[in-house]
Motif scaffolding. Structure first.
Motif, PDB file in Angstrom:
ATOM      1  N   GLU A 115       0.829  -1.207   0.000  1.00 37.97           N
ATOM      2  CA  GLU A 115       0.000   0.000   0.000  1.00 37.97           C
ATOM      3  C   GLU A 115       0.862   1.256   0.000  1.00 37.97           C
ATOM      4  OE1 GLU A 115      -3.694   0.505   0.301  1.00 37.97           O
ATOM      5  OE2 GLU A 115      -3.303  -1.346  -0.810  1.00 37.97           O
ATOM      6  N   ALA A 116       1.951   1.241   0.767  1.00 32.92           N
ATOM      7  CA  ALA A 116       2.824   2.408   0.845  1.00 32.92           C
ATOM      8  C   ALA A 116       3.463   2.710  -0.502  1.00 32.92           C
ATOM      9  CB  ALA A 116       3.906   2.167   1.905  1.00 32.92           C
ATOM     10  N   LEU A 117       3.890   1.678  -1.205  1.00 29.01           N
ATOM     11  CA  LEU A 117       4.490   1.883  -2.517  1.00 29.01           C
ATOM     12  C   LEU A 117       3.480   2.443  -3.518  1.00 29.01           C
ATOM     13  CD1 LEU A 117       6.685  -1.333  -2.695  1.00 29.01           C
ATOM     14  CD2 LEU A 117       7.522   1.026  -2.801  1.00 29.01           C
ATOM     15  N   ALA A 118       2.216   2.068  -3.364  1.00 28.47           N
ATOM     16  CA  ALA A 118       1.173   2.568  -4.256  1.00 28.47           C
ATOM     17  C   ALA A 118       0.922   4.063  -4.069  1.00 28.47           C
ATOM     18  CB  ALA A 118      -0.123   1.785  -4.037  1.00 28.47           C
ATOM     19  N   LEU A 119       1.386   4.624  -2.952  1.00 28.81           N
ATOM     20  CA  LEU A 119       1.217   6.061  -2.698  1.00 28.81           C
ATOM     21  C   LEU A 119       2.266   6.896  -3.422  1.00 28.81           C
ATOM     22  CD1 LEU A 119       0.415   5.958   1.134  1.00 28.81           C
ATOM     23  CD2 LEU A 119      -1.180   6.361  -0.748  1.00 28.81           C
ATOM     24  N   ARG A 120       3.162   6.243  -4.143  1.00 28.34           N
ATOM     25  CA  ARG A 120       4.195   6.914  -4.942  1.00 28.34           C
ATOM     26  C   ARG A 120       5.016   7.906  -4.108  1.00 28.34           C
ATOM     27  NH1 ARG A 120       3.614   5.539 -10.081  1.00 28.34           N
ATOM     28  NH2 ARG A 120       1.603   4.759 -10.835  1.00 28.34           N
ATOM     29  N   PRO A 121       5.720   7.401  -3.109  1.00 27.86           N
ATOM     30  CA  PRO A 121       6.569   8.279  -2.290  1.00 27.86           C
ATOM     31  C   PRO A 121       7.801   8.715  -3.071  1.00 27.86           C
ATOM     32  CG  PRO A 121       6.925   5.991  -1.692  1.00 27.86           C
ATOM     33  CD  PRO A 121       5.779   5.999  -2.666  1.00 27.86           C
ATOM     34  N   PRO A 122       8.585   9.653  -2.546  1.00 27.74           N
ATOM     35  CA  PRO A 122       9.814  10.076  -3.219  1.00 27.74           C
ATOM     36  C   PRO A 122      10.747   8.887  -3.475  1.00 27.74           C
ATOM     37  CG  PRO A 122       9.284  11.560  -1.420  1.00 27.74           C
ATOM     38  CD  PRO A 122       8.329  10.418  -1.313  1.00 27.74           C
ATOM     39  N   GLU A 124      13.882   8.061  -2.956  1.00 26.65           N
ATOM     40  CA  GLU A 124      14.702   7.489  -1.884  1.00 26.65           C
ATOM     41  C   GLU A 124      13.869   6.647  -0.928  1.00 26.65           C
ATOM     42  OE1 GLU A 124      17.679   8.883   1.762  1.00 26.65           O
ATOM     43  OE2 GLU A 124      16.996  10.348   0.280  1.00 26.65           O
ATOM     44  N   LEU A 125      12.709   7.173  -0.539  1.00 26.87           N
ATOM     45  CA  LEU A 125      11.839   6.421   0.366  1.00 26.87           C
ATOM     46  C   LEU A 125      11.265   5.204  -0.339  1.00 26.87           C
ATOM     47  CD1 LEU A 125      10.402   6.056   3.043  1.00 26.87           C
ATOM     48  CD2 LEU A 125       8.692   7.738   2.316  1.00 26.87           C
ATOM     49  N   SER A 130      10.859  -0.619  -0.922  1.00 29.85           N
ATOM     50  CA  SER A 130      11.035  -1.795  -1.777  1.00 29.85           C
ATOM     51  C   SER A 130      12.003  -2.778  -1.138  1.00 29.85           C
ATOM     52  CB  SER A 130      11.539  -1.378  -3.159  1.00 29.85           C
ATOM     53  OG  SER A 130      10.589  -0.578  -3.832  1.00 29.85           O
ATOM     54  N   ALA A 131      13.068  -2.253  -0.529  1.00 33.42           N
ATOM     55  CA  ALA A 131      14.033  -3.123   0.143  1.00 33.42           C
ATOM     56  C   ALA A 131      13.380  -3.808   1.344  1.00 33.42           C
ATOM     57  CB  ALA A 131      15.244  -2.307   0.592  1.00 33.42           C
ATOM     58  N   ALA A 161       8.553   2.318  11.015  1.00 37.44           N
ATOM     59  CA  ALA A 161       9.146   3.654  10.895  1.00 37.44           C
ATOM     60  C   ALA A 161       9.045   4.150   9.457  1.00 37.44           C
ATOM     61  CB  ALA A 161      10.604   3.599  11.349  1.00 37.44           C
ATOM     62  N   LEU A 162       9.273   3.259   8.502  1.00 41.78           N
ATOM     63  CA  LEU A 162       9.131   3.618   7.087  1.00 41.78           C
ATOM     64  C   LEU A 162       7.682   3.913   6.732  1.00 41.78           C
ATOM     65  CD1 LEU A 162      11.470   0.963   5.392  1.00 41.78           C
ATOM     66  CD2 LEU A 162      11.948   3.386   5.760  1.00 41.78           C
ATOM     67  N   LEU A 163       6.777   3.072   7.235  1.00 41.94           N
ATOM     68  CA  LEU A 163       5.360   3.272   6.939  1.00 41.94           C
ATOM     69  C   LEU A 163       4.854   4.591   7.509  1.00 41.94           C
ATOM     70  CD1 LEU A 163       4.059  -0.352   7.640  1.00 41.94           C
ATOM     71  CD2 LEU A 163       4.384   0.723   5.401  1.00 41.94           C
ATOM     72  N   SER A 164       5.329   4.935   8.704  1.00 39.31           N
ATOM     73  CA  SER A 164       4.913   6.192   9.322  1.00 39.31           C
ATOM     74  C   SER A 164       5.402   7.388   8.506  1.00 39.31           C
ATOM     75  CB  SER A 164       5.457   6.266  10.756  1.00 39.31           C
ATOM     76  OG  SER A 164       5.016   7.446  11.393  1.00 39.31           O
ATOM     77  N   ARG A 165       6.643   7.330   8.038  1.00 33.97           N
ATOM     78  CA  ARG A 165       7.173   8.405   7.197  1.00 33.97           C
ATOM     79  C   ARG A 165       6.364   8.529   5.911  1.00 33.97           C
ATOM     80  NH1 ARG A 165      13.093   6.642   6.215  1.00 33.97           N
ATOM     81  NH2 ARG A 165      12.890   8.208   4.535  1.00 33.97           N
TER      82      ARG A 165
END
Length: 294
Positions: A115-122, A124-125, A130-131, A161-165
């Motif tokens: 879901e987080a990747l589907a939000l198209r973050p910057p 680097e994030l 993905s990692a 922590a990544l999901l929160s960012r």
């Protein structure tokens, strides 16, 4: 490799009723009986189906209807244990149940990361997410022994922590981030006059809250407890990290707007808003479906 959407949905036909055996149930508004961990529910059939599946809510088991293993059950059954079921091979039972307890939070994290990747973050994030997705899937692919030795909480903490960012960045779009209600106790509260657009509601207790007609665009609902929350007429079409199990646990109607990927629960009322009065009393007991902590 991003796990397929189908792999993150429960496929009960390929599981061995693990959610009906492995966890403990506490007699409450969610479950009609007490059941110790590792003991089959009395409604579990020999073919691992549920004997009262079509009547779970009427028979006092709404907690079962909102539980989702995120596909962990079939992965444990078919991949980790190679299709051997715990009834035919009883010596595997305890280990299989313990592995399921480790696998489920990993698959839950896979769903949130997707879901987080589907939000198209910057960029680097996105690379970090993905990692984390690849690492989580690698851990979930391990042997039973490896999964049992895994520190799931430590891994979940790093991923959260990544999901929160990611959630904070998504909330800040199109008008800026809203109020921070992370982990807030909002049980039974009337929230109709509070602006929750872009709000941080990670881990918030919204049990029985009145959210009729409220717009929740860009609100981060990671792990929010929506049991019996009144969502009639609410707009959740743009909410972040909203899962089907949260929707299933709430109350809504035909005017409630949901993201396209979520289905409208069959038990939701089709009556107009004016024909109802919200309940102010949250149900006792606890919800079996858990989400990443805030």
């Amino acid at each position: 490799m991003v796990p397929s959407e189908a792999g993150l949905r429960a496929d009960c036909a390929r599981c061995f009723g693990l959610c009906c055996v492995a966890p403990a149930f506490a007699a409450s508004a969610d479950f009609a009986l007490d059941k110790p961990a590792g003991q089959p529910c009395r409604n579990l059939l020999p073919d691992f189906g549920c004997g009262i599946h079509a009547e779970l809510r009427d028979r006092g088991f709404p907690g079962c209807t909102v539980f989702d293993c995120f596909g962990a059950g079939q992965r444990v059954a078919q991949q980790t244990f190679g299709g051997r079921d715990w009834r035919a091979a009883p010596q595997t039972a305890r280990q299989m149940f313990d592995v399921f307890a480790a696998m489920r939070p990993l698959h839950e994290l896979l769903w949130y990361l997707t879901e987080a990747l589907a939000l198209r973050p910057p960029v680097e994030l996105r690379e970090e997410l993905s990692a984390a997705l690849a690492e989580t899937d690698r851990l979930a692919s391990g042997s039973a022994r490896t999964l049992l030795s895994l520190d799931v909480d430590a891994h979940r903490g790093r991923v959260n922590a990544l999901l929160s960012r990611t959630g904070d960045l998504a909330r800040a779009r199109d008008g800026g981030a809203g109020a921070d209600h992370r982990g807030a106790a909002l049980v039974g509260r009337d929230l109709r006059r509070i602006d929750l657009r872009g709000a941080n509601l990670r881990g918030a207790l919204l049990i029985g809250a009145d959210l009729r007609g409220v717009e929740l665009t860009r609100a981060d609902l990671t792990g929010a407890d929506l049991r019996a929350a009144d969502l009639r007429g609410a707009d959740l079409s743009g909410a972040l990290f909203l899962h089907q199990s949260q929707v299933d646990a709430a109350r809504g109607d035909r005017r409630t707007r949901l993201p396209a990927r979520l289905r409208r629960p069959a038990h939701w009322s089709a009556l107009p808003l004016a024909a109802h009065r919200p309940s102010r009393r949250p149900p006792p007991g606890r919800h079996v479906a858990r989400h990443p902590p805030s």
